[in-house]
Design an enzyme around this catalytic site. Sequence first.
Site, mmCIF file in Angstrom:
data_model
loop_
_atom_site.group_PDB
_atom_site.id
_atom_site.type_symbol
_atom_site.label_atom_id
_atom_site.label_comp_id
_atom_site.label_asym_id
_atom_site.label_seq_id
_atom_site.Cartn_x
_atom_site.Cartn_y
_atom_site.Cartn_z
ATOM 1 N N HIS A 254 8.598 3.046 9.087
ATOM 2 C CA HIS A 254 8.358 2.060 10.147
ATOM 3 C C HIS A 254 7.133 2.495 10.966
ATOM 4 O O HIS A 254 7.006 3.667 11.315
ATOM 5 C CB HIS A 254 9.597 1.946 11.041
ATOM 6 C CG HIS A 254 9.453 0.891 12.085
ATOM 7 N ND1 HIS A 254 9.590 -0.461 11.802
ATOM 8 C CD2 HIS A 254 9.129 0.968 13.396
ATOM 9 C CE1 HIS A 254 9.367 -1.161 12.909
ATOM 10 N NE2 HIS A 254 9.091 -0.311 13.885
ATOM 11 N N SER B 241 0.837 -1.215 0.000
ATOM 12 C CA SER B 241 0.000 0.000 0.000
ATOM 13 C C SER B 241 0.870 1.262 0.000
ATOM 14 O O SER B 241 0.472 2.285 -0.558
ATOM 15 C CB SER B 241 -0.978 0.000 1.176
ATOM 16 O OG SER B 241 -0.311 0.148 2.395
ATOM 17 N N ASN B 242 2.042 1.197 0.607
ATOM 18 C CA ASN B 242 2.939 2.365 0.563
ATOM 19 C C ASN B 242 3.550 2.541 -0.826
ATOM 20 O O ASN B 242 3.750 3.668 -1.278
ATOM 21 C CB ASN B 242 4.030 2.253 1.628
ATOM 22 C CG ASN B 242 3.516 2.652 2.987
ATOM 23 O OD1 ASN B 242 3.341 3.829 3.274
ATOM 24 N ND2 ASN B 242 3.230 1.665 3.827
ATOM 25 N N MET C 170 10.815 -6.584 4.490
ATOM 26 C CA MET C 170 11.066 -7.200 5.791
ATOM 27 C C MET C 170 12.416 -7.919 5.844
ATOM 28 O O MET C 170 12.486 -9.103 6.181
ATOM 29 C CB MET C 170 9.917 -8.150 6.132
ATOM 30 C CG MET C 170 8.602 -7.427 6.283
ATOM 31 S SD MET C 170 8.712 -6.087 7.501
ATOM 32 C CE MET C 170 7.020 -5.594 7.643
ATOM 33 N N ARG C 171 13.466 -7.179 5.513
ATOM 34 C CA ARG C 171 14.780 -7.790 5.426
ATOM 35 C C ARG C 171 15.827 -6.702 5.688
ATOM 36 O O ARG C 171 15.624 -5.552 5.258
ATOM 37 C CB ARG C 171 14.932 -8.317 3.987
ATOM 38 C CG ARG C 171 15.868 -9.432 3.784
ATOM 39 C CD ARG C 171 15.615 -10.053 2.434
ATOM 40 N NE ARG C 171 14.502 -10.983 2.468
ATOM 41 C CZ ARG C 171 14.581 -12.203 2.989
ATOM 42 N NH1 ARG C 171 15.712 -12.659 3.472
ATOM 43 N NH2 ARG C 171 13.524 -12.998 2.999
ATOM 44 N N ASN D 272 13.613 4.228 4.950
ATOM 45 C CA ASN D 272 12.624 3.220 5.338
ATOM 46 C C ASN D 272 11.480 3.890 6.088
ATOM 47 O O ASN D 272 11.670 4.935 6.704
ATOM 48 C CB ASN D 272 13.285 2.183 6.253
ATOM 49 C CG ASN D 272 12.322 1.081 6.689
ATOM 50 O OD1 ASN D 272 11.538 0.578 5.878
ATOM 51 N ND2 ASN D 272 12.359 0.713 7.964
ATOM 52 N N ILE E 75 19.170 -4.598 5.111
ATOM 53 C CA ILE E 75 19.991 -4.267 3.940
ATOM 54 C C ILE E 75 21.453 -4.553 4.287
ATOM 55 O O ILE E 75 21.934 -4.215 5.366
ATOM 56 C CB ILE E 75 19.798 -2.784 3.563
ATOM 57 C CG1 ILE E 75 18.321 -2.500 3.204
ATOM 58 C CG2 ILE E 75 20.716 -2.383 2.410
ATOM 59 C CD1 ILE E 75 17.794 -3.197 1.965
#
Length: 195
Positions: free
Chosen positions: A109, A13-14, A90-91, A107, A93
């Site tokens: 959050h 959605s973002n 969901m990882r 990012n 970098i």
Amino acid sequence: MKKIVVFASGNGSNFQALLDAVHNGNLQAEVSLLVCDRPGAFVIDRAKNAAVPFFVFQPKEFLDKEEYESQILALLKEKKIEWIILAGYMRLIGQTLLQAYEGRIVNIHPSLLPAFPGKDAVGQALEAGVEQTGVTVHYVDAGMDTGEIIAQEVVEMIPDETSDSLQAKIQKVEHQLYPRVVKMLLDGKKEATSI
Ligand code: GAR
């Protein structure tokens, strides 16, 4: 036009909010690529619908993070991408991308960092019983949601808040805040704590 890549793992959605901002003229950028680490994620359908090229990979098919990030980096260079925008990726970098894009990875959050980093920030806030939570946009470093904060927006909790109601309020804020902050960064402004 500045070229950006969005990294996402799920619903997207973002990613959609960024595409919409470009479409509406609120963000002067080209979303040149979607990078997704989960085949089957809905964000890939969003990319297809918007005719955005995408690179989908499964980390387990690579030797290590360096190997898949090197492949991604080659793509980003080929497409002359200037900024990496993480949106529900969901990882962590790794050094390959961090070194190549130092200061140009951000990012979003769903909490007021440093509170509730990592997974399920919405659940963590409910569990903690706080009166306020919110959204943070921050630069990305090697840690888990630890990079320098660029912008934050508060979301008030109501007494009978549920996971669904809080999630909806947070996402509404995210979809406004992220395009605005990305615009500001592409315009060359660094601080956004007061927007
Ligand atoms: C967003 O709420 C984002 O803040 C969060 O994942 C969601 C993705 O939603 N990110 C994190 O928790 C990162 N630690 P979306 O796929 O609908 O954009």
